[in-house]
Design a protein around this motif. Sequence first.
Motif, short mmCIF file in Angstrom:
data_model
loop_
_atom_site.label_atom_id
_atom_site.label_comp_id
_atom_site.label_asym_id
_atom_site.label_seq_id
_atom_site.Cartn_x
_atom_site.Cartn_y
_atom_site.Cartn_z
N GLY A 197 8.85 6.72 -0.67
CA GLY A 197 8.66 6.88 -2.10
C GLY A 197 7.20 6.66 -2.45
N ASN A 251 5.00 3.74 -1.04
CA ASN A 251 5.32 2.33 -1.30
C ASN A 251 4.85 1.41 -0.18
OD1 ASN A 251 6.57 2.81 -3.73
ND2 ASN A 251 8.60 3.04 -2.85
N THR A 292 13.95 6.32 -5.41
CA THR A 292 12.61 5.82 -5.14
C THR A 292 12.59 4.70 -4.11
OG1 THR A 292 12.75 4.26 -6.98
CG2 THR A 292 11.82 6.44 -7.45
N ASN A 346 5.74 16.58 -7.14
CA ASN A 346 6.44 16.13 -5.94
C ASN A 346 6.72 17.30 -5.00
OD1 ASN A 346 7.90 14.58 -4.12
ND2 ASN A 346 9.66 14.28 -5.46
N TYR A 359 5.16 11.53 -8.70
CA TYR A 359 6.42 12.29 -8.68
C TYR A 359 6.36 13.54 -9.55
CZ TYR A 359 8.82 8.51 -6.21
OH TYR A 359 9.21 7.59 -5.27
N GLU A 404 14.16 4.14 -14.89
CA GLU A 404 14.55 3.87 -13.52
C GLU A 404 15.74 2.92 -13.54
OE1 GLU A 404 12.39 3.20 -9.31
OE2 GLU A 404 11.83 1.73 -10.83
N TYR A 410 4.18 6.09 -9.77
CA TYR A 410 5.21 6.95 -10.34
C TYR A 410 4.66 8.31 -10.76
CZ TYR A 410 8.52 3.04 -10.57
OH TYR A 410 9.37 2.02 -10.25
#
Length: 340
Positions: free
Chosen positions: A52, A294, A35, A62, A59, A14, A56
């Motif tokens: 987002g 998030n 993100t 997704n 994803y 990232e 993780y």
Amino acid sequence: MDITEENVHGKWKEFILTNDHGMSVSILNFGGIITNMIVPDKYGKCENIVLGYNNYADYENNTNYLGAQIGRVASRIKDGSFHLNGSHYELAKNEGTHHLHGGPNGFHQIIWESGTHQSEHEVNLVLTHTSKHLENGYPGNLDISVTYTLNNSNELTLNYQAASDHDTPVALTNHTYFNLSGDMTDTVHNHRVQFDSRYFAELDEELIPTGKLIETTDTPFDFRNGRLLGDGLKSETTQQIIAGNGYDHYVMFGSEKAVTVSENNSGRTMKIHTNAPGVVLYTANGLDEGLKLNEGLSQKYAGVCFEAQPHPAALHHEGFPNVILQTEEKYHSYIKYSFE
């Protein structure tokens, strides 16, 4: 200006691009996914304005394409097939009998090669990939690069470049869901949108363009004088009912290829400039509810996408901008997001 790199999910990187005014953008090398996007409001409070996942790992599946780069071709291709130069091509079908957003192994599902560059006034992340001949059914070896540039004017620019050794369809875009309020428990009903919208593509019951382009005048698709998204979301036109009571339509620009989005409570304004001929306006009508994001759980209308692109309806209908990249051509498109 700064750019940092972190290892996440045990196998991805990232990249966090940060300017000198409190704006930052976080991008995965997996799917080129944005993100987080941290932008100050009118009081100087910095908040995330994009949807987002909280985890993780989510994803990897997704299906809502949160923040992802889309390709080779964004949007739906009818019956997952097309004819080109006398040949018939069958694509991977991932939405019933149709092909959506590059297929199940599209650009949102690959790990891109990455490189960074930093200067006094901007930071850059460059992602590159080669899509092999007949990958997901598309002809040609396609070399692609996406450059993310953040500067000190609170501008994020995505530059797309591509070249192929066969004639092939290409229509690249980004699928970030924006919520300028900074409060992801809120919906986008109070987002005001203005752009030179001249025609929109009529959809059938399976969200496939019929080939008919309809003038926006006296419809909920006329944004030339600006309108709240909530006004359109309350509309009961057949086209919006088909799309899940909202927008999921390709709208063609007039002379000005720009979109202005504002949210009064936060005071944030986002201007989108592009060289694309139109934009798919999507108000998250089909966003899965209850996903752990998030800022809380997902809900319908939690964000709005502005997918600047040509449209693959051109493969089956006249009147749509071309999506065929010739072997002797270089593909170049850009999307610039400016924040005030």
